[in-house]
Design a protein around this motif. Structure first.
Motif, PDB file in Angstrom:
ATOM      1  N   UNK A 104       0.854  -1.183   0.000  1.00 25.97           N
ATOM      2  CA  UNK A 104       0.000   0.000   0.000  1.00 25.97           C
ATOM      3  C   UNK A 104       0.890   1.234   0.000  1.00 25.97           C
ATOM      4  N   UNK A 105       0.785   2.010  -1.050  1.00 19.97           N
ATOM      5  CA  UNK A 105       1.620   3.203  -1.177  1.00 19.97           C
ATOM      6  C   UNK A 105       1.065   4.369  -0.356  1.00 19.97           C
ATOM      7  N   UNK A 106       1.954   5.230   0.075  1.00 16.83           N
ATOM      8  CA  UNK A 106       1.545   6.401   0.846  1.00 16.83           C
ATOM      9  C   UNK A 106       0.577   7.248   0.021  1.00 16.83           C
ATOM     10  N   UNK A 107      -0.495   7.688   0.660  1.00 17.45           N
ATOM     11  CA  UNK A 107      -1.476   8.497  -0.045  1.00 17.45           C
ATOM     12  C   UNK A 107      -2.531   7.702  -0.764  1.00 17.45           C
ATOM     13  N   UNK A 108      -2.465   6.373  -0.671  1.00 15.61           N
ATOM     14  CA  UNK A 108      -3.446   5.524  -1.336  1.00 15.61           C
ATOM     15  C   UNK A 108      -4.848   5.837  -0.789  1.00 15.61           C
ATOM     16  N   UNK A 109      -5.797   6.061  -1.687  1.00 14.95           N
ATOM     17  CA  UNK A 109      -7.163   6.368  -1.287  1.00 14.95           C
ATOM     18  C   UNK A 109      -7.765   5.182  -0.531  1.00 14.95           C
TER      19      UNK A 109
END
Length: 453
Positions: free
Chosen positions: A256-261
């Protein structure tokens, strides 16, 4: 006749060296004749002991160095290059980390300014091959985990999440493309990782009871659920999330990438241990993840367990470091703290506590050393790692308790460090598998019967 003259000469010499004013003053306080008669009645051994005791009061007693590595594992088990790295890391921790940790521990904040300095040590992903990683032995990695925890267990935990759990998940279970994308930057600590397995209602039952779900929809996955106690998650750039695939009921891993909605993190407050570690409560609400960000070789909890097996050995080493820091702090304190006119380290009961602490510490060190050797030889099993975690976390509790005890009331003051070790030992005791769960893993291995529910 010569003997008589010799005694007269010695007596005359002694008489000349006596300060008569001091002798006169002393005679008014004590019975000099009685003292002389008593001394005259001593045999040579007793007289020698008396003279040693009456040695120059200005002569400072030379004490042995404070060193928790009683069996010299560090300076005999490592080659010259690795020993130099160990000492370099130790010096860094003493100079850069130790002066800061109590203040940050008290505030429950993280010293972000240390991250680039740790990166310069080039120890992240220490045992991995390629991707900019050093490719060192597991023995070396364990030694460095101990060195970190010896100064502060929180910093050791932060590093263990980054280098072990997060990078390890990608290294062991990621595709080659995922390894190339993430590992070099994580090794340089330009990207910080987190590892999300534990849930608010699911800890020990993670193997078959995860409530966080993943549902594939075309080229994407939809994740829903919560994760709790996730170290580094409040500021991580990538978080490994483990979820149960609703279609095949198997555990899978996702990047899960940073800023993922749909991905939200709330910092956990009011911890009594590992206060520098930034633990988060993660909530996933219809969080969309591309198929390319699914760990391609993580297809069941057995794959997840490969990561836990590797890092559980590191946690055992952390327990050693926490115990060593407490022991060395307590030993230093008892050698300077005076009661009844002399250092409390000279008292029998205090020495007994110190020896008990050192015995536990040395047993832990040698066990972990052998554990890392098995890991280097490719022989490490779940039960090997679990036995080390059980024993070391249990013995660490005893060591830090005795360290606090010999320091009396000062043992609960943060300025003496031991109070922090006492609190942090409680976290080590529980994470990476409780004593009970790890005991059952070992029990299953030695009896052939599974006692799990």
């Amino acid at each position: 006749m010569a003997g008589i003259f010799s005694k007269i000469k010695n007596a005359y010499t002694l008489f000349q060296s006596v300060d008569l004013e001091k002798l006169d003053a002393l005679s008014k306080k004590v019975d000099l004749k009685k003292i002389v008669d008593s001394v005259a009645g001593l045999d040579e051994t007793q007289l020698s002991g008396l003279m040693k005791m009456l040695g120059s009061p200005h002569q400072k007693k030379e004490l042995p160095p404070i060193n928790g590595d009683f069996y010299h594992l560090g300076d005999t088990a490592l080659n010259e290059e690795d020993r130099a790295l160990q000492l370099k890391v130790r010096a860094f921790l003493e100079k850069e980390v130790k002066p800061l940790v109590n203040a940050y521990w008290l505030k429950a904040e993280f010293p972000f300014e240390l991250i680039p300095k740790i990166a310069e040590l080039n120890i992240c992903g220490l045992t991995y091959q390629g991707y900019g990683c050093p490719g060192k032995s597991n023995v070396m990695e364990g030694m460095l985990a101990m060195e970190m925890a010896r100064v502060d267990t929180s910093m050791s935990t932060f590093f263990g999440v980054q280098s072990g759990l997060a990078m390890g998940s990608i290294y062991l279970l990621g595709s080659e493309a995922q390894k190339q994308e993430w590992l070099p930057a994580m090794q340089k600590m330009k990207i910080i990782g987190a590892f999300g397995l534990t849930e608010p209602e699911v800890g020990s039952a993670a193997a078959g009871g995860l409530t966080t779900t993943a549902k594939r929809q075309g080229s994407k996955w939809i994740l829903n659920g919560q994760k709790k106690w996730i170290g580094n998650s409040t500021f991580s750039d990538v978080t490994i999330i483990w979820a149960r695939d609703v279609d095949d009921n198997q555990v899978k891993g996702f990047l899960i990438r940073k800023g993922n909605k749909g991905f939200a993190v709330e910092k956990m407050q009011d911890k009594m241990a590992l206060r520098i570690v930034q633990n988060g409560l993660i909530t996933l609400t219809n969080c969309e993840v591309d198929e390319e960000d699914r760990l391609q070789n993580a297809n069941s909890f057995k794959d997840t367990a490969k990561v836990l097996r590797m890092t559980r050995a590191g946690v055992a080493w952390q327990a050693v470091g926490c115990a060593r820091g407490a022991y060395e702090s307590a030993l230093a304190y008892t050698r300077t703290r005076k009661q009844f006119g002399k250092p409390i380290a000279s008292f029998q009961l205090i020495q007994n506590h110190l020896v008990e602490m050192l015995s536990n510490l040395t047993a832990m060190q040698t066990l972990c050393f052998r554990l890392s050797q098995l890991q280097d030889q490719g022989l490490l099993t779940d039960e090997h790692a679990s036995l080390a975690k059980v024993f070391c976390s249990l013995r660490t509790r005893d060591v830090v308790s005795r360290a606090r005890e010999v320091m009396g009331g000062n043992g609960i003051l943060l300025e003496y460090d031991v109070a922090r070790f006492v609190a942090d030992a409680e976290a080590i005791y529980s994470y990476e598998g409780t004593k009970e769960i790890n005991s059952l893993i070992v029990g299953r291995a030695i009896t052939g019967f599974s006692a799990f529910v």
